[in-house]
Scaffold this motif. Sequence first.
Motif, short mmCIF file in Angstrom:
data_model
loop_
_atom_site.label_atom_id
_atom_site.label_comp_id
_atom_site.label_asym_id
_atom_site.label_seq_id
_atom_site.Cartn_x
_atom_site.Cartn_y
_atom_site.Cartn_z
N TRP A 194 7.88 9.68 1.85
CA TRP A 194 6.61 9.01 1.61
C TRP A 194 5.69 9.19 2.79
CZ3 TRP A 194 9.34 3.93 -0.06
CH2 TRP A 194 9.81 4.08 -1.37
N GLU A 195 4.42 8.91 2.52
CA GLU A 195 3.48 8.82 3.63
C GLU A 195 3.96 7.69 4.52
OE1 GLU A 195 -0.48 8.06 2.18
OE2 GLU A 195 -0.16 9.36 0.46
N THR A 196 3.96 7.91 5.82
CA THR A 196 4.38 6.82 6.70
C THR A 196 3.25 5.80 6.78
OG1 THR A 196 3.62 8.07 8.59
CG2 THR A 196 5.95 8.19 8.07
N THR A 197 3.63 4.54 6.89
CA THR A 197 2.63 3.49 6.82
C THR A 197 2.43 2.82 8.17
OG1 THR A 197 4.39 2.01 6.17
CG2 THR A 197 3.08 2.98 4.42
N GLY A 282 -9.43 4.33 -5.13
CA GLY A 282 -8.56 5.23 -4.36
C GLY A 282 -8.04 6.36 -5.22
N ILE A 286 -9.74 12.37 -2.74
CA ILE A 286 -9.58 11.60 -1.50
C ILE A 286 -9.50 12.56 -0.32
CG2 ILE A 286 -8.40 9.66 -2.61
CD1 ILE A 286 -5.78 10.88 -1.38
N ARG A 296 -2.12 10.86 5.87
CA ARG A 296 -2.59 9.59 5.33
C ARG A 296 -3.95 9.77 4.67
NH1 ARG A 296 0.10 8.38 9.71
NH2 ARG A 296 1.53 6.61 9.71
N ALA A 297 -4.23 8.90 3.71
CA ALA A 297 -5.55 8.90 3.11
C ALA A 297 -6.53 8.31 4.12
CB ALA A 297 -5.53 8.08 1.83
N LEU A 298 -7.69 8.94 4.25
CA LEU A 298 -8.69 8.47 5.20
C LEU A 298 -9.66 7.53 4.49
CD1 LEU A 298 -9.67 11.83 6.93
CD2 LEU A 298 -7.93 10.19 7.64
N SER A 299 -10.32 6.69 5.28
CA SER A 299 -11.37 5.86 4.71
C SER A 299 -12.59 6.73 4.47
CB SER A 299 -11.73 4.74 5.69
OG SER A 299 -12.53 5.28 6.71
N ARG A 318 -5.68 12.52 -6.52
CA ARG A 318 -4.61 11.66 -7.00
C ARG A 318 -5.18 10.62 -7.95
NH1 ARG A 318 -3.32 7.71 -1.84
NH2 ARG A 318 -5.23 6.49 -2.02
N LYS A 320 -4.16 6.69 -9.25
CA LYS A 320 -3.31 5.52 -9.24
C LYS A 320 -3.79 4.63 -10.37
CE LYS A 320 -4.49 3.96 -5.31
NZ LYS A 320 -4.46 3.07 -4.13
N LEU A 333 1.53 6.78 -10.30
CA LEU A 333 0.91 7.56 -9.24
C LEU A 333 1.01 9.03 -9.64
CD1 LEU A 333 -0.35 7.76 -6.41
CD2 LEU A 333 1.95 7.87 -5.48
N MET A 361 -18.03 11.30 -3.85
CA MET A 361 -16.66 11.16 -4.34
C MET A 361 -16.56 10.20 -5.51
SD MET A 361 -14.89 11.14 -0.58
CE MET A 361 -13.32 10.50 -1.07
N MET B 1 -9.69 1.26 0.39
CA MET B 1 -9.28 2.11 -0.72
C MET B 1 -8.17 3.05 -0.35
SD MET B 1 -12.11 5.16 -0.95
CE MET B 1 -10.98 6.48 -1.38
N MET B 6 0.17 3.82 -0.94
CA MET B 6 1.41 3.96 -0.21
C MET B 6 2.37 2.86 -0.62
SD MET B 6 0.01 4.66 3.52
CE MET B 6 -1.62 5.27 3.70
N GLN B 9 3.29 -0.87 1.40
CA GLN B 9 2.26 -1.19 2.38
C GLN B 9 1.99 -2.69 2.34
OE1 GLN B 9 0.54 0.99 4.25
NE2 GLN B 9 -0.99 -0.37 5.10
#
Lengths: 413, 200
Positions: A194-197, A282, A286, A296-299, A318, A320, A333, A361, B1, B6, B9
């Motif tokens: 997974w993406e690390t959080t 989201g 993205i 990671r997804a950016l703001s 993506r 969701k 997802l 976007m 967003m 994830m 989270q």
Amino acid sequence: MEFSQIAERISLKIKQKGQNVDTKKIESKLRRLVEEFGVQPAEAERSVTNELAREYNLQGISSSVGGGVLGSKEDRSIADIAPGEWVTIEGKIVAILSPMSPSIAQSGIIADSTGAIRFVAWVKANAPQMEEGTWYRIESGVVDEFRGVPSLKIHSGTSIKTIEENRALIPTTVKISELKPGIGSVRAKVVQEWETTHERMLQSGILGDESGILKFVIWREAGKEKLSVGAVYTIFYALVDEFNGKLSLNLSSATYMQDEGDMIVSGGDVDVRGAIVHIAPGSGIIKRCPVEGCNRALSRQNYCPVHEIQPKFVYDLRIKGWLDDGEKTHNILLQRDVVESLTGMNLDAAKELAENNPLGMDEVFLRMRDILLGRYVICHGREIDNRLLVKACERVKMDTSDHTALLNRAGGA
Amino acid sequence: MSNGGMPFQGRREGGFEREPARRVFASELRECRYQFREGDDDKSPTFVLLPTGERCNRVFLVGTLTEKQKQGEQNIFYRGRVVDPTGTFFVMAGSYQPEAMQQLAKIETPAFVAVVGKPNLYQTQDGAFLISVRVESITVVDRETRDLWVLDTAKATLDRIDVFAIGTSTDVARVKEHYPTLDPLIFRKTVYEALAQIKI
């Protein structure tokens, strides 16, 4: 809490020195310390013993606790010990963990041939530092339980002796479905990453074997390496934690080696048919952090929670959302390739829209929402923790035989 | 967003489960007379009780938006009528659902629409019951989606009737208490007629 037993033990020690004390009085002192002041029982025992020793001016009285009365000198197998017991064990230190609190001098994992347990040495215990890889005899430790995880407390009454000989110790692995909170060894395959959080997190994902799956985490520490997705590992002495009734494996304490070969992982793929009832924010196009291993997804301002502003982001697609079959709602997802084939919009087209349309976007989000929301689809993927990770997704087509069957069912009354 | 995608989270929805969107024909929804709340919490969901014996906090419906109307002076809201083979759903979206309201405002009637929303039961001053669906989302769809919905809803309704016949669930008991004169078997006929209107 067996105050009377502890009181008995203390009064015995005082008697040996030729003094008589009231056991009831000792007991009430203990009770007061533990119940009113929240002192650990072992610490209360030490403190009452010392108080009495001073009062009667006794020399050479040992405040060491546990001795004999509860039979705690008898050697026990780690696998057999239970919370609430005073125990003596012989085991090998297989991991040293960083202490969670300044009142802890040392913590880690001690193992024998039957199993392993976490241990904690209080600073106040003044115990010698133990070394990883060495065997020790630990007399009169106390086993307690925190969040369902048993651990061996080393207090001031515990004695620790180094065992010189190096005994063989081969941990036995268990099936994932047989893991219990505490320490566990498994042989498992890395199913997913997974993406690390969190920036302290090196890696997280899913491990599986033929009996089940669970999530794992490796925290960033010197010498720790990531697991490769798809590879099989033998993992010794991982911390098994429980949260919300679900187990997870923390590999920070563990030794892991990649194995040859492959294995079949249970909890196979599922097909869910239903209507897409929500597309979450989201979704759509993205931006992701370009730093290697981050992703990671950016703001909107291109801000990565770890690597700050990243103007050279990478675009991704993506979706969701929620897939609803009328009985249950599945959190879905969809990754880029699935999104592309389902919406008919590829990443280049989405990028073009995002960069040239006044809504940017958002325009991609809105178009994808209009294409997907309220539509019947079949999602094929793996469901983990109530989230369906979709590998393939297609629109449901009208099937006339369904229609005929339903007509017969409704008319056959 | 950026974080919701994830797993694990921060905000963990401990035990949270989204209420499923029930499939129900307009003619059945129209018969609802009883609304209840499970639990004392402010956030506990409210349900209308479907006559076929199931609680319903959310619906998914597909039909033809035949009419829409802007109402209100300061608090603007939209009302719409969505027609299925058995009757009419009354839908509404107000300023508390700005996105849904904008979606609804944009749609030209008539059109096939898919609606996700929450049913609410009202009683008028003369004692009549009204049920309207507060829209969470509304999108324009094609005829095939509508047909799929009719099949889906037919199956769900027949399934509920079958469960009712066994008669053991708590919601079935509720129906017997609150809708004593209603026989869910009438909805089998509704299902048949709805299916018969679909031309393959």
